[in-house]
Design a protein around this motif. Structure first.
Motif, mmCIF file in Angstrom:
data_model
loop_
_atom_site.group_PDB
_atom_site.id
_atom_site.type_symbol
_atom_site.label_atom_id
_atom_site.label_comp_id
_atom_site.label_asym_id
_atom_site.label_seq_id
_atom_site.Cartn_x
_atom_site.Cartn_y
_atom_site.Cartn_z
ATOM 1 N N PRO A 14 35.716 61.289 47.336
ATOM 2 C CA PRO A 14 35.304 61.991 46.114
ATOM 3 C C PRO A 14 34.118 61.280 45.463
ATOM 4 O O PRO A 14 33.957 60.059 45.576
ATOM 5 C CB PRO A 14 36.547 61.912 45.213
ATOM 6 N N ALA A 15 33.286 62.060 44.791
ATOM 7 C CA ALA A 15 32.178 61.482 44.034
ATOM 8 C C ALA A 15 32.661 61.070 42.649
ATOM 9 O O ALA A 15 33.694 61.537 42.162
ATOM 10 C CB ALA A 15 31.042 62.486 43.910
ATOM 11 N N THR A 16 31.926 60.196 42.014
ATOM 12 C CA THR A 16 32.181 59.797 40.630
ATOM 13 C C THR A 16 30.869 59.912 39.862
ATOM 14 O O THR A 16 29.774 60.010 40.451
ATOM 15 C CB THR A 16 32.698 58.352 40.532
ATOM 16 N N VAL A 17 30.971 59.865 38.548
ATOM 17 C CA VAL A 17 29.768 59.922 37.720
ATOM 18 C C VAL A 17 28.833 58.765 38.063
ATOM 19 O O VAL A 17 27.603 58.903 37.991
ATOM 20 C CB VAL A 17 30.153 59.911 36.228
ATOM 21 N N GLU A 18 29.395 57.633 38.468
ATOM 22 C CA GLU A 18 28.557 56.483 38.829
ATOM 23 C C GLU A 18 27.708 56.754 40.073
ATOM 24 O O GLU A 18 26.730 56.045 40.337
ATOM 25 C CB GLU A 18 29.432 55.248 39.065
ATOM 26 N N ASP A 19 28.063 57.775 40.854
ATOM 27 C CA ASP A 19 27.288 58.125 42.038
ATOM 28 C C ASP A 19 26.122 59.063 41.720
ATOM 29 O O ASP A 19 25.367 59.440 42.623
ATOM 30 C CB ASP A 19 28.182 58.839 43.068
ATOM 31 N N ALA A 20 25.976 59.473 40.456
ATOM 32 C CA ALA A 20 25.039 60.543 40.107
ATOM 33 C C ALA A 20 23.604 60.240 40.528
ATOM 34 O O ALA A 20 22.886 61.125 41.007
ATOM 35 C CB ALA A 20 25.104 60.837 38.613
ATOM 36 N N ALA A 21 23.161 58.995 40.360
ATOM 37 C CA ALA A 21 21.776 58.668 40.720
ATOM 38 C C ALA A 21 21.544 58.847 42.216
ATOM 39 O O ALA A 21 20.518 59.399 42.641
ATOM 40 C CB ALA A 21 21.442 57.246 40.290
ATOM 41 N N GLY A 22 22.493 58.393 43.039
ATOM 42 C CA GLY A 22 22.351 58.564 44.479
ATOM 43 C C GLY A 22 22.420 60.021 44.890
ATOM 44 O O GLY A 22 21.692 60.464 45.783
ATOM 45 N N ILE A 23 23.294 60.797 44.237
ATOM 46 C CA ILE A 23 23.382 62.236 44.521
ATOM 47 C C ILE A 23 22.076 62.926 44.148
ATOM 48 O O ILE A 23 21.557 63.769 44.890
ATOM 49 C CB ILE A 23 24.563 62.858 43.751
ATOM 50 N N CYS A 24 21.524 62.542 43.002
ATOM 51 C CA CYS A 24 20.257 63.134 42.558
ATOM 52 C C CYS A 24 19.142 62.845 43.566
ATOM 53 O O CYS A 24 18.336 63.729 43.881
ATOM 54 C CB CYS A 24 19.896 62.590 41.181
ATOM 55 N N GLU A 25 19.102 61.626 44.074
ATOM 56 C CA GLU A 25 18.088 61.275 45.079
ATOM 57 C C GLU A 25 18.256 62.120 46.335
ATOM 58 O O GLU A 25 17.271 62.608 46.913
ATOM 59 C CB GLU A 25 18.187 59.794 45.421
ATOM 60 N N LEU A 26 19.510 62.327 46.751
ATOM 61 C CA LEU A 26 19.775 63.173 47.923
ATOM 62 C C LEU A 26 19.309 64.603 47.678
ATOM 63 O O LEU A 26 18.615 65.205 48.518
ATOM 64 C CB LEU A 26 21.270 63.163 48.233
ATOM 65 N N ILE A 27 19.662 65.166 46.522
ATOM 66 C CA ILE A 27 19.294 66.546 46.218
ATOM 67 C C ILE A 27 17.782 66.689 46.155
ATOM 68 O O ILE A 27 17.209 67.658 46.673
ATOM 69 C CB ILE A 27 19.945 67.002 44.899
ATOM 70 N N ASN A 28 17.110 65.726 45.549
ATOM 71 C CA ASN A 28 15.650 65.817 45.450
ATOM 72 C C ASN A 28 14.979 65.655 46.805
ATOM 73 O O ASN A 28 13.928 66.260 47.057
ATOM 74 C CB ASN A 28 15.121 64.790 44.455
ATOM 75 N N THR A 29 15.574 64.860 47.683
ATOM 76 C CA THR A 29 15.049 64.774 49.052
ATOM 77 C C THR A 29 15.108 66.147 49.716
ATOM 78 O O THR A 29 14.150 66.586 50.377
ATOM 79 C CB THR A 29 15.852 63.760 49.882
ATOM 80 N N ILE A 30 16.231 66.841 49.521
ATOM 81 C CA ILE A 30 16.376 68.190 50.081
ATOM 82 C C ILE A 30 15.456 69.179 49.370
ATOM 83 O O ILE A 30 14.845 70.047 50.011
ATOM 84 C CB ILE A 30 17.856 68.624 49.999
ATOM 85 N N ASP A 31 15.317 69.034 48.050
ATOM 86 C CA ASP A 31 14.386 69.892 47.306
ATOM 87 C C ASP A 31 12.971 69.795 47.879
ATOM 88 O O ASP A 31 12.286 70.807 48.054
ATOM 89 C CB ASP A 31 14.342 69.488 45.826
ATOM 90 N N VAL A 32 12.539 68.583 48.162
ATOM 91 C CA VAL A 32 11.181 68.380 48.686
ATOM 92 C C VAL A 32 11.044 69.036 50.060
ATOM 93 O O VAL A 32 10.022 69.674 50.360
ATOM 94 C CB VAL A 32 10.842 66.879 48.746
ATOM 95 N N ILE A 33 12.059 68.898 50.892
ATOM 96 C CA ILE A 33 12.017 69.519 52.213
ATOM 97 C C ILE A 33 11.941 71.037 52.097
ATOM 98 O O ILE A 33 11.179 71.702 52.806
ATOM 99 C CB ILE A 33 13.256 69.113 53.038
ATOM 100 N N GLU A 34 12.726 71.607 51.188
ATOM 101 C CA GLU A 34 12.847 73.061 51.102
ATOM 102 C C GLU A 34 11.771 73.714 50.243
ATOM 103 O O GLU A 34 11.388 74.863 50.495
ATOM 104 C CB GLU A 34 14.228 73.431 50.562
ATOM 105 N N THR A 35 11.286 73.026 49.197
ATOM 106 C CA THR A 35 10.344 73.657 48.269
ATOM 107 C C THR A 35 9.044 72.894 48.099
ATOM 108 O O THR A 35 8.102 73.418 47.521
ATOM 109 C CB THR A 35 10.979 73.827 46.876
ATOM 110 N N GLY A 36 9.013 71.645 48.552
ATOM 111 C CA GLY A 36 7.793 70.855 48.408
ATOM 112 C C GLY A 36 7.763 69.953 47.202
ATOM 113 O O GLY A 36 6.837 69.149 47.045
ATOM 114 N N GLU A 37 8.780 70.053 46.320
ATOM 115 C CA GLU A 37 8.791 69.198 45.135
ATOM 116 C C GLU A 37 10.224 68.977 44.656
ATOM 117 O O GLU A 37 11.099 69.822 44.881
ATOM 118 C CB GLU A 37 7.960 69.805 44.007
ATOM 119 N N PRO A 38 10.478 67.832 43.984
ATOM 120 C CA PRO A 38 11.818 67.585 43.439
ATOM 121 C C PRO A 38 12.061 68.468 42.222
ATOM 122 O O PRO A 38 11.116 68.828 41.510
ATOM 123 C CB PRO A 38 11.782 66.104 43.057
#
Length: 321
Positions: A14-38
């Motif tokens: 399970p994720a915790t609130v303390e993982d939020a920064a790492g989750i955000c980095e993962l999502i933005n990595t995918i955002d860049v791949i899919e749309t070109g920007e975080p």
């Protein structure tokens, strides 16, 4: 406690609130791949993990590859308490095992939530860009199917060109000035969207929560009401300013009997002007491409253009033990 999935090379927990920064980095990595920007902020991740109806310890998961690197994140949310469950899923390209493990956990949890609500089946919706980093084969193998396509439309705005518009005859627009105004806007949106695909009635507090930014409460100055002479208040537009790159129109609703009189267009032009004054360069919104009200044609007429396509994938799962 981390657990090894059935794939044997993926670890999930399970994720915790303390993982939020790492989750955000993962999502933005995918955002860049899919749309070109975080396009995601840490505060947004925290908000989504802690929305009413979501418990991080049971409704979120992190997937790590054999080297211990974060490869995926997923969340399910039954914020409406209806058994119609919304889901988020993010997995890096090539990490099919992580993606599959998360899909299986999402389906099992969706069934459990619906079962607890006394529902015979869970209906789960997952929203994915086209193209997505998640292999659609994994979805189809598990019974998911695409049921609707949305488009994100955007328009560049500037203070010298997007000025406060002149209203059509008999039409006036005013920002919300009180909680009573906000409640009226909520009521109008609910009535205008009652027949729309995947619309679930939301109480006032839940609706207002959806207008908040990750760090501030809902801004009444970005919610407008439209009046028509002789007909009263017939439309509302609710926007928020919490995206990294644009202002966002969350709801635009006009009662059926008042459509075709320029109310929706005037509300949108009012929002364009307001965001331009705030210094935003772009305004966006999402539209169902099968919307029968003519919304897509209206948005395109006002200069909005498709920016990305988002498919709604649906899974129906029996809640029988």
């Amino acid at each position: 406690m981390p657990q090894r999935s059935a794939t044997s090379r993926v670890t999930v927990r399970p994720a915790t609130v303390e993982d939020a920064a790492g989750i955000c980095e993962l999502i933005n990595t995918i955002d860049v791949i899919e749309t070109g920007e975080p396009g995601t902020e840490v505060a947004e991740v925290v908000r989504d993990m802690t929305l009413s109806g979501t418990r991080p310890e049971t409704d979120t998961w992190l997937a790590f590859d054999e080297d211990g690197a974060l490869a995926g994140y997923a969340l399910v949310c039954d914020s409406h308490g209806t058994g119609h469950i919304d889901a988020d899923h993010y997995s890096l390209p090539g990490h099919h095992e992580a993606g599959a493990a998360l899909l299986d956990l999402m389906a099992a949890r969706a069934a459990a939530i619906a079962r607890a609500n006394g529902r015979p089946e869970a209906v789960c919706h997952l929203y994915l860009r086209d193209p997505s980093t998640l292999d659609a084969t994994l979805l189809r193998e598990r019974g998911w199917e695409p049921v609707r396509r949305y488009h994100v439309l955007t328009k560049p705005v500037a203070a010298d060109t997007d000025t406060p518009p002149t209203p059509p005859p008999g039409v006036s627009v005013r920002p919300c000035a009180s909680e009573a105004d906000l409640r009226l806007a909520h009521d109008l949106v609910e009535k205008a969207f009652v027949d729309h695909f995947s619309h679930h009635p939301a109480g006032f507090e839940q609706w207002r929560e959806g207008l908040a930014t990750p760090t501030t409460e809902a801004d009444p100055s970005l919610v407008w009401l439209a009046d028509v002479a002789g007909s009263g208040t017939v439309g509302a537009l609710a926007a928020h300013d919490n995206r990294l790159t644009m202002g966002w129109v969350r709801h635009l609703g006009v009662l059926q009997d008042a459509r075709g009189r320029g109310v929706g267009a005037h509300l949108l032009r009012t929002a364009f002007a307001a965001f331009a004054v705030r210094g935003r360069a772009t305004v966006g919104l999402g539209v169902d491409t099968e919307n029968a009200t003519g919304a897509l044609a209206l948005y395109e007429h006002l200069g909005m253009k498709p920016d990305q396509a988002i498919d709604t994938w649906q899974l129906r799962t029996s809640t029988a033990p």
